[in-house]
Write a protein that holds these residues in place. Structure first.
Motif, short mmCIF file in Angstrom:
data_model
loop_
_atom_site.label_atom_id
_atom_site.label_comp_id
_atom_site.label_asym_id
_atom_site.label_seq_id
_atom_site.Cartn_x
_atom_site.Cartn_y
_atom_site.Cartn_z
N PRO A 1 -12.76 23.30 -1.78
CA PRO A 1 -11.92 23.85 -0.71
C PRO A 1 -10.43 23.74 -1.03
O PRO A 1 -9.99 22.76 -1.61
CB PRO A 1 -12.30 23.00 0.50
N VAL A 2 -9.73 24.74 -0.64
CA VAL A 2 -8.28 24.74 -0.79
C VAL A 2 -7.72 25.14 0.57
O VAL A 2 -7.84 26.27 1.00
CB VAL A 2 -7.82 25.75 -1.86
N SER A 3 -7.20 24.18 1.25
CA SER A 3 -6.64 24.47 2.58
C SER A 3 -5.48 23.53 2.84
O SER A 3 -5.28 22.54 2.14
CB SER A 3 -7.72 24.31 3.66
N SER A 4 -4.75 23.86 3.86
CA SER A 4 -3.60 23.03 4.23
C SER A 4 -4.08 21.70 4.80
O SER A 4 -5.01 21.66 5.59
CB SER A 4 -2.77 23.75 5.28
N PRO A 5 -3.45 20.61 4.40
CA PRO A 5 -3.83 19.32 4.98
C PRO A 5 -3.54 19.30 6.48
O PRO A 5 -2.58 19.91 6.94
CB PRO A 5 -2.95 18.31 4.24
N ARG A 6 -4.36 18.62 7.20
CA ARG A 6 -4.19 18.47 8.65
C ARG A 6 -4.04 17.00 8.99
O ARG A 6 -4.46 16.14 8.23
CB ARG A 6 -5.40 19.04 9.40
N GLN A 7 -3.48 16.75 10.13
CA GLN A 7 -3.34 15.37 10.59
C GLN A 7 -4.73 14.80 10.86
O GLN A 7 -5.58 15.44 11.47
CB GLN A 7 -2.52 15.33 11.87
N VAL A 8 -4.97 13.59 10.37
CA VAL A 8 -6.25 12.92 10.59
C VAL A 8 -6.23 12.32 11.99
O VAL A 8 -5.33 11.56 12.34
CB VAL A 8 -6.49 11.83 9.52
N LYS A 9 -7.22 12.66 12.78
CA LYS A 9 -7.32 12.17 14.16
C LYS A 9 -8.05 10.82 14.18
O LYS A 9 -8.91 10.57 13.32
CB LYS A 9 -8.10 13.17 15.01
N PRO A 10 -7.75 9.95 15.14
CA PRO A 10 -8.40 8.63 15.19
C PRO A 10 -9.93 8.70 15.20
O PRO A 10 -10.58 7.89 14.56
CB PRO A 10 -7.86 8.02 16.49
N TRP A 11 -10.53 9.66 15.90
CA TRP A 11 -11.99 9.73 15.95
C TRP A 11 -12.60 10.00 14.57
O TRP A 11 -13.76 9.66 14.33
CB TRP A 11 -12.46 10.79 16.95
N MET A 12 -11.82 10.56 13.66
CA MET A 12 -12.34 10.86 12.33
C MET A 12 -12.59 9.59 11.51
O MET A 12 -13.36 9.60 10.56
CB MET A 12 -11.37 11.77 11.57
N TYR A 13 -11.94 8.51 11.87
CA TYR A 13 -12.12 7.24 11.17
C TYR A 13 -13.34 6.47 11.66
O TYR A 13 -13.81 5.56 10.99
CB TYR A 13 -10.89 6.35 11.34
#
Length: 104
Positions: free
Chosen positions: A65-77
């Motif tokens: 995948p090649v996409s723009s980085p997004r902010q990691v949300k707390p629920w993702m951790y």
């Protein structure tokens, strides 16, 4: 050079080839062709475990995948109770075309 086309399962829906042939009409006529020639090779990024049972022979390629980085949300951790599975069908799968792949 061989004619190569990205494919999903058994290749793109026939309507896509017909639309391409209509757009490339003058070029095909200059080559004495009525339609696009069949591909010499299908290049597919669909994992073999998700392939349709009637899929044509393909050359598999790993999707990167090649996409723009997004902010990691707390629920993702946070680890959930079940494994997290991410699936995308891209833009080619619709209720009228290959939808059974998703429902399966």
């Amino acid at each position: 050079m061989p004619h190569v086309r990205h494919a999903i399962g058994r290749g793109e829906p026939r309507i896509i080839d017909l639309a391409a042939a209509a757009e490339l009409g003058p070029e095909l006529e200059a080559l004495s062709l009525d339609e696009l020639p069949p591909p010499d090779l299908f290049v597919d990024i669909c994992p073999p475990s998700l392939q349709r049972s009637d899929a044509a022979e393909e050359q598999f390629m790993r999707y990167i995948p090649v996409s723009s980085p997004r902010q990691v949300k707390p629920w993702m951790y946070r680890r959930g109770e079940r494994p997290r599975v991410l699936v995308t069908a891209g833009s080619r799968v619709t209720r009228d075309c290959d939808f059974d792949v998703l429902t399966g």
